[in-house]
Design a protein around this motif. Structure first.
Motif, PDB file in Angstrom:
ATOM      1  N   PHE A  23     -33.149 -17.595 -25.658  1.00  0.00           N
ATOM      2  CA  PHE A  23     -31.851 -18.255 -25.772  1.00  0.00           C
ATOM      3  C   PHE A  23     -30.748 -17.248 -26.100  1.00  0.00           C
ATOM      4  O   PHE A  23     -29.731 -17.604 -26.691  1.00  0.00           O
ATOM      5  N   SER A  24     -30.922 -15.982 -25.711  1.00  0.00           N
ATOM      6  CA  SER A  24     -29.933 -14.956 -26.065  1.00  0.00           C
ATOM      7  C   SER A  24     -28.570 -15.248 -25.437  1.00  0.00           C
ATOM      8  O   SER A  24     -27.540 -14.873 -25.996  1.00  0.00           O
ATOM      9  N   LYS A  25     -28.530 -15.945 -24.306  1.00  0.00           N
ATOM     10  CA  LYS A  25     -27.250 -16.284 -23.673  1.00  0.00           C
ATOM     11  C   LYS A  25     -26.603 -17.507 -24.335  1.00  0.00           C
ATOM     12  O   LYS A  25     -25.411 -17.740 -24.170  1.00  0.00           O
ATOM     13  N   THR A  26     -27.404 -18.282 -25.025  1.00  0.00           N
ATOM     14  CA  THR A  26     -26.908 -19.470 -25.738  1.00  0.00           C
ATOM     15  C   THR A  26     -27.533 -19.490 -27.135  1.00  0.00           C
ATOM     16  O   THR A  26     -28.393 -20.322 -27.422  1.00  0.00           O
ATOM     17  N   PRO A  27     -27.092 -18.572 -28.026  1.00  0.00           N
ATOM     18  CA  PRO A  27     -27.751 -18.429 -29.330  1.00  0.00           C
ATOM     19  C   PRO A  27     -27.711 -19.683 -30.208  1.00  0.00           C
ATOM     20  O   PRO A  27     -28.589 -19.874 -31.043  1.00  0.00           O
ATOM     21  N   TYR A  28     -26.745 -20.554 -29.997  1.00  0.00           N
ATOM     22  CA  TYR A  28     -26.696 -21.774 -30.811  1.00  0.00           C
ATOM     23  C   TYR A  28     -27.915 -22.664 -30.539  1.00  0.00           C
ATOM     24  O   TYR A  28     -28.286 -23.489 -31.368  1.00  0.00           O
ATOM     25  N   LEU A  29     -28.557 -22.478 -29.381  1.00  0.00           N
ATOM     26  CA  LEU A  29     -29.747 -23.268 -29.077  1.00  0.00           C
ATOM     27  C   LEU A  29     -30.995 -22.743 -29.787  1.00  0.00           C
ATOM     28  O   LEU A  29     -31.993 -23.447 -29.874  1.00  0.00           O
ATOM     29  N   ASP A  30     -30.926 -21.507 -30.298  1.00  0.00           N
ATOM     30  CA  ASP A  30     -32.043 -20.955 -31.078  1.00  0.00           C
ATOM     31  C   ASP A  30     -32.362 -21.858 -32.267  1.00  0.00           C
ATOM     32  O   ASP A  30     -33.515 -22.211 -32.507  1.00  0.00           O
ATOM     33  N   ASN A  31     -31.335 -22.205 -33.007  1.00  0.00           N
ATOM     34  CA  ASN A  31     -31.495 -23.057 -34.185  1.00  0.00           C
ATOM     35  C   ASN A  31     -31.988 -24.453 -33.787  1.00  0.00           C
ATOM     36  O   ASN A  31     -32.884 -25.006 -34.426  1.00  0.00           O
TER      37      ASN A  31
END
Length: 192
Positions: free
Chosen positions: A153-161
């Motif tokens: 999810f490096s392109k969308t880091p908010y999805l990591d959480n």
């Protein structure tokens, strides 16, 4: 001044027309549900969850009425209403089939109560029926959970959480509202 000139009076709570569906629904929520006896448990009064469901259905009917010239009366709750309301809930509110079926059941319960109390309801009320479709329970298997865990999810880091919380929920079997209450005291080794 205009109301006085035309002999109109301000509508007060005492002037509520209980033949209007949404007005009777509010009366049902405020006066009937708190005094309803649960036949299974013997407890007087509906749960807050039940009250909220009726409030939600009343709100959906109010939204359905927007743009219409007349308010729905108790006698308007018939097959034709059901067809139009189902279409509205499906297309405008994008609700699932089972949620729509429950809404219809709540509306019918309100009308049945009104009928028992002497209010005129539609002669087609018996044709208004809720419904339910069989639901296949979906779940993630271990391979799918692992695939989610390893996704980049490096392109969308908010999805990591979000992914981490999803995995916590999948492994604990808890809803978000429940697992957000976890503390160190609720975790004991491998047990919750």
């Amino acid at each position: 001044v205009l109301e006085e000139f035309y002999g109109q009076k301000e509508v007060t709570k005492d002037d509520v027309d209980l033949n209007i569906f949404t007005e009777y629904a509010q009366h049902f929520i405020d006066n009937v549900l708190p005094n309803k006896l649960n036949s299974k448990s013997g407890v007087l009064g509906a749960s807050q969850n039940t009250i909220n469901k009726y409030k939600n259905v009343r709100e959906k009917v109010l939204n359905f009425e927007k743009g219409k010239t007349d308010k729905l009366t108790l006698t308007d709750i018939n097959e034709s209403f059901q067809i139009d309301f189902i279409r509205y809930l499906r297309e405008e509110e994008t609700l699932s089939t089972n949620t729509i079926g429950r809404c219809i059941n709540y509306i019918k319960s309100i009308c049945n109560d009104a009928h028992r109390r002497g209010y005129k309801t539609s002669h087609e009320l018996s044709q208004v029926k809720g419904f339910k479709e069989k639901v296949d329970f979906t779940y993630f298997n271990e391979l799918e959970i692992e695939k989610i865990r390893l996704h980049d999810f490096s392109k969308t880091p908010y999805l990591d959480n979000a992914r981490d919380w999803l995995i916590v929920g999948l492994h604990t079997g808890q809803r978000v509202s429940d697992f957000m209450k976890f503390t160190k005291k609720t975790v004991n080794g491998n047990l919750l």
